[in-house]
Design a protein around this motif. Sequence first.
Motif, PDB file in Angstrom:
ATOM      1  N   UNK A  95       0.831  -1.201   0.000  1.00 41.00           N
ATOM      2  CA  UNK A  95       0.000   0.000   0.000  1.00 41.00           C
ATOM      3  C   UNK A  95       0.865   1.250   0.000  1.00 41.00           C
ATOM      4  N   UNK A  96       1.912   1.271   0.815  1.00 42.43           N
ATOM      5  CA  UNK A  96       2.801   2.438   0.862  1.00 42.43           C
ATOM      6  C   UNK A  96       3.521   2.646  -0.467  1.00 42.43           C
ATOM      7  N   UNK A  97       3.924   1.575  -1.115  1.00 44.17           N
ATOM      8  CA  UNK A  97       4.596   1.680  -2.413  1.00 44.17           C
ATOM      9  C   UNK A  97       3.640   2.279  -3.435  1.00 44.17           C
ATOM     10  N   UNK A  98       2.399   1.792  -3.456  1.00 50.73           N
ATOM     11  CA  UNK A  98       1.409   2.328  -4.399  1.00 50.73           C
ATOM     12  C   UNK A  98       1.126   3.798  -4.118  1.00 50.73           C
ATOM     13  N   UNK A  99       1.031   4.170  -2.839  1.00 52.17           N
ATOM     14  CA  UNK A  99       0.790   5.567  -2.489  1.00 52.17           C
ATOM     15  C   UNK A  99       1.931   6.449  -2.980  1.00 52.17           C
ATOM     16  N   UNK A 100       3.158   6.006  -2.810  1.00 51.38           N
ATOM     17  CA  UNK A 100       4.306   6.799  -3.261  1.00 51.38           C
ATOM     18  C   UNK A 100       4.335   6.927  -4.783  1.00 51.38           C
ATOM     19  N   UNK A 101       3.983   5.864  -5.478  1.00 48.83           N
ATOM     20  CA  UNK A 101       3.919   5.929  -6.944  1.00 48.83           C
ATOM     21  C   UNK A 101       2.856   6.936  -7.362  1.00 48.83           C
ATOM     22  N   UNK A 102       1.692   6.866  -6.723  1.00 53.10           N
ATOM     23  CA  UNK A 102       0.613   7.809  -7.033  1.00 53.10           C
ATOM     24  C   UNK A 102       1.029   9.240  -6.707  1.00 53.10           C
ATOM     25  N   UNK A 103       1.705   9.439  -5.587  1.00 55.15           N
ATOM     26  CA  UNK A 103       2.129  10.787  -5.206  1.00 55.15           C
ATOM     27  C   UNK A 103       3.092  11.368  -6.243  1.00 55.15           C
ATOM     28  N   UNK A 104       4.022  10.557  -6.726  1.00 54.95           N
ATOM     29  CA  UNK A 104       4.955  11.031  -7.757  1.00 54.95           C
ATOM     30  C   UNK A 104       4.202  11.389  -9.040  1.00 54.95           C
TER      31      UNK A 104
ATOM     32  N   UNK B   1       1.088  12.329  -9.222  1.00 60.49           N
ATOM     33  CA  UNK B   1       0.283  13.522  -8.966  1.00 60.49           C
ATOM     34  C   UNK B   1       1.128  14.781  -9.102  1.00 60.49           C
ATOM     35  N   UNK B   2       2.306  14.785  -8.500  1.00 58.94           N
ATOM     36  CA  UNK B   2       3.171  15.972  -8.570  1.00 58.94           C
ATOM     37  C   UNK B   2       3.510  16.285 -10.027  1.00 58.94           C
ATOM     38  N   UNK B   3       3.830  15.272 -10.808  1.00 58.42           N
ATOM     39  CA  UNK B   3       4.131  15.494 -12.227  1.00 58.42           C
ATOM     40  C   UNK B   3       2.902  16.023 -12.970  1.00 58.42           C
ATOM     41  N   UNK B   4       1.733  15.483 -12.652  1.00 63.53           N
ATOM     42  CA  UNK B   4       0.486  15.917 -13.285  1.00 63.53           C
ATOM     43  C   UNK B   4       0.169  17.369 -12.936  1.00 63.53           C
ATOM     44  N   UNK B   5       0.363  17.733 -11.679  1.00 60.11           N
ATOM     45  CA  UNK B   5       0.084  19.111 -11.255  1.00 60.11           C
ATOM     46  C   UNK B   5       1.079  20.071 -11.896  1.00 60.11           C
TER      47      UNK B   5
ATOM     48  N   UNK C  44     -10.189   9.370  -2.507  1.00 58.57           N
ATOM     49  CA  UNK C  44      -8.812   8.880  -2.520  1.00 58.57           C
ATOM     50  C   UNK C  44      -7.876   9.949  -3.070  1.00 58.57           C
ATOM     51  N   UNK C  45      -8.283  10.596  -4.141  1.00 60.60           N
ATOM     52  CA  UNK C  45      -7.464  11.671  -4.720  1.00 60.60           C
ATOM     53  C   UNK C  45      -7.264  12.795  -3.708  1.00 60.60           C
ATOM     54  N   UNK C  46      -8.328  13.185  -3.039  1.00 60.27           N
ATOM     55  CA  UNK C  46      -8.259  14.246  -2.024  1.00 60.27           C
ATOM     56  C   UNK C  46      -7.288  13.855  -0.906  1.00 60.27           C
ATOM     57  N   UNK C  47      -7.340  12.600  -0.494  1.00 61.79           N
ATOM     58  CA  UNK C  47      -6.439  12.110   0.554  1.00 61.79           C
ATOM     59  C   UNK C  47      -4.977  12.192   0.110  1.00 61.79           C
ATOM     60  N   UNK C  48      -4.689  11.749  -1.125  1.00 62.47           N
ATOM     61  CA  UNK C  48      -3.326  11.841  -1.655  1.00 62.47           C
ATOM     62  C   UNK C  48      -2.867  13.299  -1.718  1.00 62.47           C
ATOM     63  N   UNK C  49      -3.742  14.178  -2.167  1.00 63.05           N
ATOM     64  CA  UNK C  49      -3.395  15.598  -2.289  1.00 63.05           C
ATOM     65  C   UNK C  49      -3.105  16.210  -0.924  1.00 63.05           C
ATOM     66  N   UNK C  50      -3.913  15.873   0.072  1.00 56.86           N
ATOM     67  CA  UNK C  50      -3.674  16.386   1.430  1.00 56.86           C
ATOM     68  C   UNK C  50      -2.340  15.891   1.972  1.00 56.86           C
ATOM     69  N   UNK C  51      -2.021  14.623   1.695  1.00 63.57           N
ATOM     70  CA  UNK C  51      -0.720  14.081   2.118  1.00 63.57           C
ATOM     71  C   UNK C  51       0.426  14.858   1.475  1.00 63.57           C
ATOM     72  N   UNK C  52       0.263  15.241   0.217  1.00 57.95           N
ATOM     73  CA  UNK C  52       1.306  15.992  -0.478  1.00 57.95           C
ATOM     74  C   UNK C  52       1.445  17.412   0.078  1.00 57.95           C
ATOM     75  N   UNK C  53       0.365  17.982   0.591  1.00 58.19           N
ATOM     76  CA  UNK C  53       0.444  19.283   1.268  1.00 58.19           C
ATOM     77  C   UNK C  53       1.237  19.112   2.560  1.00 58.19           C
ATOM     78  N   UNK C  54       0.947  18.053   3.296  1.00 59.68           N
ATOM     79  CA  UNK C  54       1.683  17.771   4.533  1.00 59.68           C
ATOM     80  C   UNK C  54       3.159  17.534   4.237  1.00 59.68           C
ATOM     81  N   UNK C  55       3.450  16.861   3.113  1.00 58.12           N
ATOM     82  CA  UNK C  55       4.839  16.609   2.698  1.00 58.12           C
ATOM     83  C   UNK C  55       5.510  17.866   2.136  1.00 58.12           C
ATOM     84  N   UNK C  56       4.767  18.969   2.067  1.00 58.13           N
ATOM     85  CA  UNK C  56       5.253  20.272   1.596  1.00 58.13           C
ATOM     86  C   UNK C  56       5.612  20.259   0.112  1.00 58.13           C
ATOM     87  N   UNK C  57       4.877  19.459  -0.668  1.00 57.01           N
ATOM     88  CA  UNK C  57       5.117  19.404  -2.109  1.00 57.01           C
ATOM     89  C   UNK C  57       4.055  20.164  -2.895  1.00 57.01           C
ATOM     90  N   UNK C  58       2.845  20.261  -2.335  1.00 58.31           N
ATOM     91  CA  UNK C  58       1.757  20.962  -2.997  1.00 58.31           C
ATOM     92  C   UNK C  58       1.205  22.050  -2.095  1.00 58.31           C
TER      93      UNK C  58
END
Length: 84
Positions: free
Chosen positions: A20-29, A31-35, A56-70
């Motif tokens: 699950x963590x691997x899939x989340x990281x792939x999705x996060x990468x 998402x950042x490229x897409x944005x 699910x998309x909203x959750x990934x996006x919020x995680x990326x805000x917490x990670x200071x990427x978005x």
Amino acid sequence: MCEQSLYMNLHINIVISLTTKIHMNIHKDKIVAFVRKGKVVTSSDVARFLKVSWNTAESYLKDLVIDDKLERIKKKGVTLWMVK
């Protein structure tokens, strides 16, 4: 439950968690490229891009805000996301 069965259940849970963590990281990468490409996107845009639910998309996006990427920009009736 016998000790071997407990060990097997623990092993299965660890594998599922790591997968699950691997899939989340792939999705996060992705998402950042897409944005970056779109400059500003909505949660619905990301959900369609990843073929996941809006939640699910909203959750990934919020995680990326917490990670200071978005960065999250709240507008009336819509939330916009952009790269920091």
